[in-house]
Design a protein around this motif. Structure first.
Motif, PDB file in Angstrom:
ATOM      1  N   TRP A  30       8.875 -25.995 -43.271  1.00  0.00           N
ATOM      2  CA  TRP A  30       9.391 -27.300 -42.874  1.00  0.00           C
ATOM      3  C   TRP A  30       8.580 -28.395 -43.565  1.00  0.00           C
ATOM      4  CZ3 TRP A  30       6.004 -30.394 -40.024  1.00  0.00           C
ATOM      5  CH2 TRP A  30       4.880 -29.745 -39.523  1.00  0.00           C
ATOM      6  N   ILE A  31       9.181 -29.540 -43.734  1.00  0.00           N
ATOM      7  CA  ILE A  31       8.512 -30.654 -44.401  1.00  0.00           C
ATOM      8  C   ILE A  31       7.589 -31.334 -43.390  1.00  0.00           C
ATOM      9  CG2 ILE A  31       8.807 -32.825 -45.658  1.00  0.00           C
ATOM     10  CD1 ILE A  31       9.820 -30.263 -47.101  1.00  0.00           C
TER      11      ILE A  31
ATOM     12  N   GLU B 230       4.730 -33.896 -41.716  1.00  0.00           N
ATOM     13  CA  GLU B 230       4.475 -35.338 -41.690  1.00  0.00           C
ATOM     14  C   GLU B 230       3.352 -35.703 -42.660  1.00  0.00           C
ATOM     15  OE1 GLU B 230       6.117 -37.827 -40.025  1.00  0.00           O
ATOM     16  OE2 GLU B 230       7.563 -36.251 -39.542  1.00  0.00           O
TER      17      GLU B 230
ATOM     18  N   ASN C 289      12.699 -40.014 -50.979  1.00  0.00           N
ATOM     19  CA  ASN C 289      12.793 -39.836 -49.539  1.00  0.00           C
ATOM     20  C   ASN C 289      12.367 -38.402 -49.234  1.00  0.00           C
ATOM     21  OD1 ASN C 289      13.527 -39.386 -46.869  1.00  0.00           O
ATOM     22  ND2 ASN C 289      15.398 -40.600 -47.030  1.00  0.00           N
TER      23      ASN C 289
ATOM     24  N   ARG D 228      12.121 -36.689 -46.625  1.00  0.00           N
ATOM     25  CA  ARG D 228      12.992 -35.964 -45.688  1.00  0.00           C
ATOM     26  C   ARG D 228      14.195 -35.355 -46.401  1.00  0.00           C
ATOM     27  NH1 ARG D 228      12.725 -40.566 -41.254  1.00  0.00           N
ATOM     28  NH2 ARG D 228      10.733 -40.012 -40.327  1.00  0.00           N
ATOM     29  N   ARG D 229      14.556 -35.965 -47.523  1.00  0.00           N
ATOM     30  CA  ARG D 229      15.662 -35.425 -48.340  1.00  0.00           C
ATOM     31  C   ARG D 229      15.124 -34.627 -49.526  1.00  0.00           C
ATOM     32  NH1 ARG D 229      19.343 -40.779 -48.079  1.00  0.00           N
ATOM     33  NH2 ARG D 229      20.227 -40.360 -46.033  1.00  0.00           N
ATOM     34  N   LYS D 230      13.824 -34.330 -49.479  1.00  0.00           N
ATOM     35  CA  LYS D 230      13.149 -33.545 -50.520  1.00  0.00           C
ATOM     36  C   LYS D 230      13.239 -34.230 -51.880  1.00  0.00           C
ATOM     37  CE  LYS D 230      13.816 -29.483 -47.786  1.00  0.00           C
ATOM     38  NZ  LYS D 230      14.598 -28.349 -47.491  1.00  0.00           N
TER      39      LYS D 230
ATOM     40  N   ASN E 294       2.581 -29.987 -49.305  1.00  0.00           N
ATOM     41  CA  ASN E 294       3.163 -29.937 -47.975  1.00  0.00           C
ATOM     42  C   ASN E 294       2.232 -29.152 -47.050  1.00  0.00           C
ATOM     43  OD1 ASN E 294       5.126 -30.271 -45.951  1.00  0.00           O
ATOM     44  ND2 ASN E 294       6.155 -28.382 -46.513  1.00  0.00           N
TER      45      ASN E 294
END
Length: 135
Positions: A59-60, A62, A106, A108-110, A133
């Motif tokens: 997962w990406i 924070e 962005n 969150r959009r990789k 990450n």
């Protein structure tokens, strides 16, 4: 007049998961795959988007960070020109890019893409996108 900017095509950064290795057998690892165009062409005075997309098996976080480096054509030295960390973009105060760079990514959009405005002959070189990450 055309301006040629080379970008590293693929950067794969394996990240070991310390403390999770079995006593026998291989240690599990995660990786991030970073994708950029092999070459980007621009014209003096115009702008270019330096695309940087990535894929992670995890997962990406924070705590994701994205750093762009520039190595001028004919130079051995690379400088950091942009950094994204803790949810904020930071344009480095070094070199001629500081007033001409725009963050368009962005995480969150990789996407870790940037735009360089008002291209100049001195922008010729290699741009590298580095994505981390944690953990």
């Amino acid at each position: 007049v055309a301006l040629l900017m080379g970008i590293s095509p693929i950067l794969v950064s394996p990240m070991g998961l310390t403390g999770l290795c079995p006593l026998a057998g291989p240690c599990p690892t995660s990786s991030i795959h970073v994708y950029t165009p092999r070459e980007v062409h621009g014209t003096v005075g115009s702008h270019v988007t330096l695309s940087c997309s990535f894929w992670s098996s995890e997962w990406i976080s924070e705590d994701i960070s994205i750093t762009w480096h520039f190595q001028a054509e004919g130079s051995r030295d690379s400088i950091s020109i942009f950094h994204y960390a803790k949810g904020q973009p930071y344009i480095d105060d070094v070199g001629s890019f500081k007033e001409r760079m725009e963050w368009v990514g962005n995480p969150r959009r990789k996407d870790g893409s940037i735009v360089i405005h008002n291209l100049d002959y001195t922008d010729n070189g290699t741009f590298t996108c580095d994505v981390k990450n944690p953990p």
